[in-house]
Design an enzyme around this catalytic site. Sequence first.
Site, PDB file in Angstrom:
ATOM      1  N   SER A 124       0.828  -1.211   0.000  1.00 26.06           N
ATOM      2  CA  SER A 124       0.000   0.000   0.000  1.00 26.06           C
ATOM      3  C   SER A 124       0.857   1.253   0.000  1.00 26.06           C
ATOM      4  CB  SER A 124      -0.880   0.044   1.254  1.00 26.06           C
ATOM      5  OG  SER A 124      -1.821  -0.972   1.233  1.00 26.06           O
ATOM      6  N   HIS A 145      -2.486  -3.429  -6.697  1.00 30.15           N
ATOM      7  CA  HIS A 145      -2.987  -3.000  -5.389  1.00 30.15           C
ATOM      8  C   HIS A 145      -4.484  -3.253  -5.278  1.00 30.15           C
ATOM      9  CE1 HIS A 145      -3.926   0.240  -2.271  1.00 30.15           C
ATOM     10  NE2 HIS A 145      -3.248  -0.696  -1.655  1.00 30.15           N
ATOM     11  N   GLU A 157      -5.627  -1.245  -8.532  1.00 32.14           N
ATOM     12  CA  GLU A 157      -4.658  -0.346  -9.152  1.00 32.14           C
ATOM     13  C   GLU A 157      -3.493  -1.171  -9.719  1.00 32.14           C
ATOM     14  OE1 GLU A 157      -5.277   3.652  -6.437  1.00 32.14           O
ATOM     15  OE2 GLU A 157      -4.011   2.058  -5.646  1.00 32.14           O
ATOM     16  N   ASN A 195      -5.440   6.350  -2.552  1.00 27.38           N
ATOM     17  CA  ASN A 195      -4.975   6.860  -1.262  1.00 27.38           C
ATOM     18  C   ASN A 195      -4.181   8.168  -1.412  1.00 27.38           C
ATOM     19  OD1 ASN A 195      -6.219   4.837   0.185  1.00 27.38           O
ATOM     20  ND2 ASN A 195      -4.496   3.438  -0.054  1.00 27.38           N
TER      21      ASN A 195
HETATM   22  P1  NAD Z   1      -1.406  -9.310   7.374  1.00 23.60           P
HETATM   23  O1  NAD Z   1      -0.526  -9.009   8.517  1.00 23.60           O
HETATM   24  O2  NAD Z   1      -2.848  -9.623   7.623  1.00 23.60           O
HETATM   25  O3  NAD Z   1      -0.794 -10.531   6.512  1.00 23.60           O
HETATM   26  C1  NAD Z   1       0.560 -10.591   6.160  1.00 23.60           C
HETATM   27  C2  NAD Z   1       0.966 -12.057   6.114  1.00 23.60           C
HETATM   28  O4  NAD Z   1       2.256 -12.157   5.531  1.00 23.60           O
HETATM   29  C3  NAD Z   1       1.043 -12.697   7.522  1.00 23.60           C
HETATM   30  O5  NAD Z   1       0.151 -13.803   7.583  1.00 23.60           O
HETATM   31  C4  NAD Z   1       2.497 -13.128   7.613  1.00 23.60           C
HETATM   32  O6  NAD Z   1       2.674 -14.360   8.297  1.00 23.60           O
HETATM   33  C5  NAD Z   1       2.887 -13.264   6.152  1.00 23.60           C
HETATM   34  N1  NAD Z   1       4.328 -13.225   5.927  1.00 23.60           N
HETATM   35  C6  NAD Z   1       5.241 -12.397   6.511  1.00 23.60           C
HETATM   36  N2  NAD Z   1       6.494 -12.709   6.076  1.00 23.60           N
HETATM   37  C7  NAD Z   1       6.351 -13.760   5.218  1.00 23.60           C
HETATM   38  C8  NAD Z   1       7.268 -14.527   4.468  1.00 23.60           C
HETATM   39  N3  NAD Z   1       8.588 -14.292   4.519  1.00 23.60           N
HETATM   40  N4  NAD Z   1       6.791 -15.522   3.692  1.00 23.60           N
HETATM   41  C9  NAD Z   1       5.455 -15.789   3.644  1.00 23.60           C
HETATM   42  N5  NAD Z   1       4.526 -15.087   4.349  1.00 23.60           N
HETATM   43  C10 NAD Z   1       4.979 -14.085   5.123  1.00 23.60           C
HETATM   44  O7  NAD Z   1      -1.270  -8.053   6.376  1.00 23.60           O
HETATM   45  P2  NAD Z   1      -2.302  -7.572   5.246  1.00 23.60           P
HETATM   46  O8  NAD Z   1      -3.213  -6.556   5.815  1.00 23.60           O
HETATM   47  O9  NAD Z   1      -2.847  -8.766   4.555  1.00 23.60           O
HETATM   48  O10 NAD Z   1      -1.312  -6.776   4.275  1.00 23.60           O
HETATM   49  C11 NAD Z   1      -0.506  -7.454   3.352  1.00 23.60           C
HETATM   50  C12 NAD Z   1      -0.031  -6.464   2.300  1.00 23.60           C
HETATM   51  O11 NAD Z   1      -1.175  -5.907   1.633  1.00 23.60           O
HETATM   52  C13 NAD Z   1       0.752  -5.290   2.852  1.00 23.60           C
HETATM   53  O12 NAD Z   1       1.757  -4.933   1.943  1.00 23.60           O
HETATM   54  C14 NAD Z   1      -0.291  -4.180   2.961  1.00 23.60           C
HETATM   55  O13 NAD Z   1       0.264  -2.898   2.863  1.00 23.60           O
HETATM   56  C15 NAD Z   1      -1.140  -4.487   1.747  1.00 23.60           C
HETATM   57  N6  NAD Z   1      -2.516  -3.989   1.778  1.00 23.60           N
HETATM   58  C16 NAD Z   1      -3.258  -4.088   2.919  1.00 23.60           C
HETATM   59  C17 NAD Z   1      -4.587  -3.641   2.914  1.00 23.60           C
HETATM   60  C18 NAD Z   1      -5.446  -3.757   4.154  1.00 23.60           C
HETATM   61  O14 NAD Z   1      -6.460  -3.041   4.236  1.00 23.60           O
HETATM   62  N7  NAD Z   1      -5.131  -4.641   5.102  1.00 23.60           N
HETATM   63  C19 NAD Z   1      -5.143  -3.123   1.733  1.00 23.60           C
HETATM   64  C20 NAD Z   1      -4.366  -3.082   0.569  1.00 23.60           C
HETATM   65  C21 NAD Z   1      -3.049  -3.527   0.602  1.00 23.60           C
END
Ligand code: NAD
Length: 291
Positions: A124, A145, A157, A195
């Site tokens: 993000s 995204h 995106e 955003n």
């Molecule tokens: P989250 O914490 O729910 O999930 C992240 C996952 O990645 C965890 O389960 C973790 O165990 C795993 N992980 C970490 N290191 C790892 C590795 N080396 N190998 C495999 N898995 C690994 O986070 P999220 O909210 O799902 O966000 C994930 C991405 O998406 C981020 O980059 C975030 O910025 C982006 N994002 C989030 C949102 C939101 O609203 N939550 C929206 C759009 C984009």
Amino acid sequence: MSDIHIDFARTGVVGFGTMGAGIAQVVAQSGRAVTVLELDTGRLETGLAAVRTFLDGGVARGKLTENERDAVLGRITGTTDVHDIAGADLVIEAATENSDTKREILARVAAEVGDSAVIVTNTSALSVTDLATALPRPERFAGLHFFNPAQLMRVVEVVRALQTDETVVERLVSLVESFGKDPVIVKDRPGFLVNHLLMPYLNDVIQEYDDGLATAEDIDTALKLGLGYKLGPLELLDLIGLDVHDHATTSAYEATQDPCYVSPPLLRQMVAAGYHGTKNGRGFRTGQVPA
Ligand code: NAD
């Protein structure tokens, strides 16, 4: 770049958290096989349970049959071994939002997949152009995204890094369309498109509220009814999480030095005082609101 597989039939997803689970489900629902890479089996089980719960809700509402649910689940395979995504022609990185973590994952994934594979990140707030430098073939890397919840939000995106090849962008646009979603192509700017424009708007609203322009409820009512938005900005901030917005807008300010991204003093105070929005019942429109 004609060697890019148009259909991206074998897809890998890294991370099975909030976004990884939603994205894996979207990809599996489009008929593609998905291999999800996580740190341990506990996290794989949690991710799969989240997908199952979401699909069960669809079955209960008559949106899909039990057979269709089982077919989607059957296309998702979990693994903790990066070698298992070697055959993927597309890998979607949706791991924890940390530059070092993502750079390490991307380099490991790139070492496994074939030269014709495309790798994308769902970051993000990090620069896609910067993450691309972790890869041996940065021209085959882009941002993809999704918004939360990925299963329901239609816009995706497609973020073009400075290095991204135009054919990769075109293929990703087709991919998003094959999910039944609406792609928008955007430059690699802090916050990308949605955003990028949302953060200054929310910061202005917080400052105007702090200056006493109107009550929180009236600000939300006026902007909803006046502009046809589904949510008022202060309700939206509660849902996003005040801490999440504070972090995102501060990162955007650090990257751009543009004053429109400076986190307003009231927001910083609220975050410091433990107001995180809907998730902890304390925000602008949730619980006892600071006057
Ligand atoms: P989250 O914490 O729910 O999930 C992240 C996952 O990645 C965890 O389960 C973790 O165990 C795993 N992980 C970490 N290191 C790892 C590795 N080396 N190998 C495999 N898995 C690994 O986070 P999220 O909210 O799902 O966000 C994930 C991405 O998406 C981020 O980059 C975030 O910025 C982006 N994002 C989030 C949102 C939101 O609203 N939550 C929206 C759009 C984009």
